[in-house]
Design a protein around this motif. Structure first.
Motif, PDB file in Angstrom:
ATOM      1  N   GLY A  52      37.068 -54.709  36.220  1.00 11.87           N
ATOM      2  CA  GLY A  52      37.748 -53.843  37.030  1.00 11.87           C
ATOM      3  C   GLY A  52      37.956 -52.369  36.710  1.00 11.87           C
ATOM      4  O   GLY A  52      38.404 -51.590  37.478  1.00 11.87           O
ATOM      5  N   LEU A  53      37.440 -52.002  35.487  1.00  9.48           N
ATOM      6  CA  LEU A  53      37.362 -50.879  34.721  1.00  9.48           C
ATOM      7  C   LEU A  53      36.082 -50.210  35.271  1.00  9.48           C
ATOM      8  O   LEU A  53      35.178 -50.569  34.669  1.00  9.48           O
ATOM      9  N   ASP A  54      36.209 -48.760  35.702  1.00 10.66           N
ATOM     10  CA  ASP A  54      35.052 -48.027  35.926  1.00 10.66           C
ATOM     11  C   ASP A  54      34.679 -47.277  34.234  1.00 10.66           C
ATOM     12  O   ASP A  54      35.260 -46.044  34.271  1.00 10.66           O
ATOM     13  N   THR A  55      33.729 -47.929  33.629  1.00  8.23           N
ATOM     14  CA  THR A  55      33.591 -47.570  32.332  1.00  8.23           C
ATOM     15  C   THR A  55      32.499 -46.260  32.720  1.00  8.23           C
ATOM     16  O   THR A  55      32.252 -45.237  31.732  1.00  8.23           O
ATOM     17  N   LYS A  56      31.756 -46.068  33.684  1.00 10.90           N
ATOM     18  CA  LYS A  56      30.813 -44.978  34.047  1.00 10.90           C
ATOM     19  C   LYS A  56      31.740 -43.620  34.227  1.00 10.90           C
ATOM     20  O   LYS A  56      31.349 -42.552  33.643  1.00 10.90           O
ATOM     21  N   TRP A  57      33.042 -43.814  34.853  1.00  8.32           N
ATOM     22  CA  TRP A  57      33.769 -42.836  35.183  1.00  8.32           C
ATOM     23  C   TRP A  57      34.258 -42.291  33.579  1.00  8.32           C
ATOM     24  O   TRP A  57      34.434 -40.944  33.546  1.00  8.32           O
ATOM     25  N   LEU A  58      34.812 -43.127  32.620  1.00 10.48           N
ATOM     26  CA  LEU A  58      35.230 -42.956  31.415  1.00 10.48           C
ATOM     27  C   LEU A  58      34.087 -42.205  30.588  1.00 10.48           C
ATOM     28  O   LEU A  58      34.654 -41.254  29.753  1.00 10.48           O
ATOM     29  N   GLY A  59      32.969 -42.515  30.633  1.00 10.88           N
ATOM     30  CA  GLY A  59      31.986 -41.781  30.012  1.00 10.88           C
ATOM     31  C   GLY A  59      31.828 -40.540  30.651  1.00 10.88           C
ATOM     32  O   GLY A  59      31.648 -39.631  29.719  1.00 10.88           O
ATOM     33  N   ARG A  60      31.895 -40.322  31.802  1.00  8.26           N
ATOM     34  CA  ARG A  60      31.802 -38.747  32.206  1.00  8.26           C
ATOM     35  C   ARG A  60      33.177 -38.087  31.682  1.00  8.26           C
ATOM     36  O   ARG A  60      33.050 -36.844  31.348  1.00  8.26           O
ATOM     37  N   LEU A  61      34.297 -38.641  31.634  1.00  7.37           N
ATOM     38  CA  LEU A  61      35.251 -38.033  31.200  1.00  7.37           C
ATOM     39  C   LEU A  61      35.261 -37.529  29.739  1.00  7.37           C
ATOM     40  O   LEU A  61      35.560 -36.427  29.176  1.00  7.37           O
ATOM     41  N   LEU A  62      34.274 -38.654  28.908  1.00  7.78           N
ATOM     42  CA  LEU A  62      34.299 -38.257  27.715  1.00  7.78           C
ATOM     43  C   LEU A  62      33.183 -37.053  27.568  1.00  7.78           C
ATOM     44  O   LEU A  62      33.358 -36.066  26.657  1.00  7.78           O
ATOM     45  N   LYS A  63      32.172 -37.270  28.346  1.00  7.40           N
ATOM     46  CA  LYS A  63      31.196 -36.055  28.130  1.00  7.40           C
ATOM     47  C   LYS A  63      31.737 -34.612  28.828  1.00  7.40           C
ATOM     48  O   LYS A  63      31.658 -33.560  28.017  1.00  7.40           O
ATOM     49  N   GLN A  64      32.699 -34.928  29.549  1.00  8.66           N
ATOM     50  CA  GLN A  64      33.253 -33.186  30.092  1.00  8.66           C
ATOM     51  C   GLN A  64      34.490 -32.894  29.003  1.00  8.66           C
ATOM     52  O   GLN A  64      34.168 -31.470  28.729  1.00  8.66           O
ATOM     53  N   ARG A  65      35.013 -33.841  28.342  1.00  7.31           N
ATOM     54  CA  ARG A  65      35.968 -33.324  27.450  1.00  7.31           C
ATOM     55  C   ARG A  65      35.239 -32.741  26.263  1.00  7.31           C
ATOM     56  O   ARG A  65      35.652 -31.470  25.728  1.00  7.31           O
ATOM     57  N   PHE A  66      33.862 -33.146  25.662  1.00 11.12           N
ATOM     58  CA  PHE A  66      33.218 -32.580  24.625  1.00 11.12           C
ATOM     59  C   PHE A  66      32.759 -31.290  25.297  1.00 11.12           C
ATOM     60  O   PHE A  66      32.397 -30.287  24.560  1.00 11.12           O
ATOM     61  N   HIS A  67      32.369 -31.407  26.513  1.00 12.70           N
ATOM     62  CA  HIS A  67      31.830 -30.109  27.046  1.00 12.70           C
ATOM     63  C   HIS A  67      32.652 -29.000  27.088  1.00 12.70           C
ATOM     64  O   HIS A  67      32.439 -27.736  26.686  1.00 12.70           O
ATOM     65  N   ASP A  68      33.798 -29.186  27.359  1.00 16.48           N
ATOM     66  CA  ASP A  68      34.932 -28.196  27.570  1.00 16.48           C
ATOM     67  C   ASP A  68      35.198 -27.815  26.158  1.00 16.48           C
ATOM     68  O   ASP A  68      35.742 -26.387  25.984  1.00 16.48           O
ATOM     69  N   ASP A  69      35.131 -28.563  25.221  1.00 13.91           N
ATOM     70  CA  ASP A  69      35.823 -27.916  24.041  1.00 13.91           C
ATOM     71  C   ASP A  69      34.502 -27.233  23.105  1.00 13.91           C
ATOM     72  O   ASP A  69      34.908 -26.772  22.019  1.00 13.91           O
ATOM     73  N   LYS A  70      33.570 -27.373  23.657  1.00 17.53           N
ATOM     74  CA  LYS A  70      32.344 -26.860  23.150  1.00 17.53           C
ATOM     75  C   LYS A  70      32.538 -25.256  23.072  1.00 17.53           C
ATOM     76  O   LYS A  70      32.465 -24.433  23.915  1.00 17.53           O
ATOM     77  N   PRO A  71      32.355 -24.550  21.696  1.00 15.08           N
ATOM     78  CA  PRO A  71      32.642 -23.183  21.547  1.00 15.08           C
ATOM     79  C   PRO A  71      31.138 -22.492  22.311  1.00 15.08           C
ATOM     80  O   PRO A  71      30.113 -22.942  22.206  1.00 15.08           O
ATOM     81  N   VAL A  72      31.525 -21.400  23.121  1.00 14.77           N
ATOM     82  CA  VAL A  72      30.117 -20.764  23.827  1.00 14.77           C
ATOM     83  C   VAL A  72      30.357 -19.202  23.368  1.00 14.77           C
ATOM     84  O   VAL A  72      29.313 -18.481  23.604  1.00 14.77           O
ATOM     85  N   ASP A  73      31.456 -18.746  22.787  1.00 14.32           N
ATOM     86  CA  ASP A  73      31.501 -17.258  22.238  1.00 14.32           C
ATOM     87  C   ASP A  73      32.288 -17.182  20.896  1.00 14.32           C
ATOM     88  O   ASP A  73      33.051 -17.862  20.906  1.00 14.32           O
ATOM     89  N   VAL A  74      31.926 -16.174  20.133  1.00 11.90           N
ATOM     90  CA  VAL A  74      32.967 -15.948  18.854  1.00 11.90           C
ATOM     91  C   VAL A  74      33.516 -14.622  19.197  1.00 11.90           C
ATOM     92  O   VAL A  74      33.041 -13.605  19.552  1.00 11.90           O
ATOM     93  N   LEU A  75      34.702 -14.817  19.277  1.00 14.26           N
ATOM     94  CA  LEU A  75      35.536 -13.621  19.519  1.00 14.26           C
ATOM     95  C   LEU A  75      36.018 -12.872  18.446  1.00 14.26           C
ATOM     96  O   LEU A  75      36.241 -11.533  18.530  1.00 14.26           O
ATOM     97  N   ASN A  76      36.276 -13.287  17.109  1.00 17.20           N
ATOM     98  CA  ASN A  76      36.760 -12.778  16.161  1.00 17.20           C
ATOM     99  C   ASN A  76      36.420 -13.589  14.944  1.00 17.20           C
ATOM    100  O   ASN A  76      36.429 -14.823  14.842  1.00 17.20           O
ATOM    101  N   VAL A  77      36.335 -12.956  13.677  1.00 21.62           N
ATOM    102  CA  VAL A  77      35.863 -13.596  12.180  1.00 21.62           C
ATOM    103  C   VAL A  77      36.744 -12.753  11.305  1.00 21.62           C
ATOM    104  O   VAL A  77      36.694 -11.443  11.308  1.00 21.62           O
TER     105      VAL A  77
END
Length: 404
Positions: A7-32
């Motif tokens: 009864g568990l939607d594992t494909k949906w869980l997989g999409r959540l995992l991909k989304q989480r890592f996509h959201d955390d991915k750095p796209v620009d450096v603001l300051n060093v």
């Protein structure tokens, strides 16, 4: 793959995992931001920086990452002293040997924390980027105050595990003759021994600072030994029983380790080792006694020497069994090795003055390498009441044991 819950939607869980890592991915450096990671004058062979990078993620949030960047100093003019290779040695340790040790832990399903910071990457052989474990609540202890019993026991138990893993790799042929190393038999190691012994004994004989005339006779004996000590320690280093052979860290003192403390207490619960530039294969006793003599408060180590050695042996033997190593030293072997290198312990105590000193310009590596190596050690290192009161009992004990 079989679903354990139809009864568990594992494909949906997989999409959540991909989304989480996509959201955390750095796209620009603001300051060093770059700042020194160690106090001025303490990075003898490397320049060490803490670099904080603020990034913008794919989700629009900002995050700050911290890393440690080590840049090797240029020692090309002193190639014969072995200094030019120390950064190369550490690069190899992180990229090869410590990686093998992580693989070994995975093989045996060892879930314990690794005993070193992770490597992010390096440029052979000039720059190395490591995780900043300060962000994981690890901290340096004040080297000027030595370490107490709780810290010492934790380090020696960690060292026993570290040595056991290196022994497993030696038995598999993953650490071999190319990793031999010979620091205490090199010209640099010999100068460090001779210079520290000469500077300490001269200060005692001249009754400088807190040394009184009662110490003059021991000082004269130390002076007579100073020229011979490098050869004697070199012989101890080169002639050892190979059944005790491990890959030593090589420079295990307070500034080369960081501790995590139990919240709201001073109780250490985890340790990580830093700076693997002087790693070398030899008897395990070199790491053990260098740490005990240079980092542990003298009154603590004298009162608890057997307890400290037993703690190390217990960890070593249990971890050798865990990693299915063929040979396990006995506690009598550990005590025997400690006795065998007592002359080396005397030199560690002479060198320890650098480790706990608050004197400006306490030690000059350039003078050790180039000119009169005795002048590399500021005489003020050995004059203070703190050093005399803690080390005097050691000298009397070495006299009683016939070392002096």
């Amino acid at each position: 793959m079989m679903d354990t819950d139809p009864g568990l939607d594992t494909k949906w869980l997989g999409r959540l995992l991909k989304q989480r890592f996509h959201d955390d991915k750095p796209v620009d450096v603001l300051n060093v931001n770059v700042e020194p990671a160690v106090p001025k004058g303490e990075g003898y062979t490397s320049d060490i920086f803490r670099v904080r990078i603020t990034t913008l993620s794919a989700s629009g949030t900002t995050k700050t990452f911290s890393m440690i960047v080590k840049r090797g100093k240029n020692f090309e003019s002193n190639e014969h002293l072995g200094l030019s290779s120390v950064f190369r040695n550490e690069s190899k340790m992180y990229s090869s040997t410590l990686k093998h040790m992580e693989d070994l832990m995975n093989e045996f399903d060892d879930k314990r924390d690794i005993l070193w910071p992770k490597l992010y990457g390096f440029k052979p052989y000039s720059n190395m980027v490591l995780e900043d474990i300060k962000d994981q609540s690890y901290q340096l202890m004040d080297r000027k105050n030595w370490l107490g019993l709780d810290h010492a026991l934790l380090v020696l138990r960690g060292l026993g595990r570290y040595h056991a893993m290196t022994r497993a790799l030696i038995e598999r042929g993953l650490i071999g003759p190319d990793d031999k190393g010979n620091f205490w038999a090199t010209e640099l190691g010999q100068k460090l021994i001779a210079g520290s012994m000469a500077a300490m004994s001269k200060t005692i004989v001249q009754n400088r600072g807190s040394w009184t005339p009662k110490w003059t006779e021991i000082g004269k004996r130390l002076q007579a030994m100073a020229d011979k000590m490098p050869h004697l320690v070199g012989q101890l280093y080169e002639n050892y029983d190979k059944k005790f052979e491990v890959l030593n860290h090589g420079d295990l003192w307070t500034s080369n380790m960081m501790f995590r403390l139990m919240e709201y207490t001073d109780i250490p619960i985890s340790v990580k080792f830093l700076d693997f530039q002087l790693s070398h294969m030899n008897s395990f006793i070199w790491d053990v006694m260098q740490f005990i003599c240079e980092a542990v408060k003298p009154s603590v180590r004298r009162a608890n020497k057997d307890r400290l050695l037993i703690a190390y042996h217990q960890s070593l033997s249990e971890n050798l069994k865990f990693f299915k190593c063929a040979q396990i030293p006995t506690i009598e072997d550990v005590f025997g090795e400690e006795k065998r290198i007592r002359h080396a312990q005397l030199t560690f105590i002479a060198i320890s003055a650098i480790c706990i000193s608050s004197v400006d310009g306490a030690f000059n590596l350039d003078k050790l390498v180039g000119g009169n190596f005795e002048e590399a050690f500021n005489p003020c290192l050995y004059e203070g009441e703190k050093y005399v009161s803690q080390i005097g009992d050691d000298l009397e004990e070495f006299e009683r044991l016939g070392v002096i």
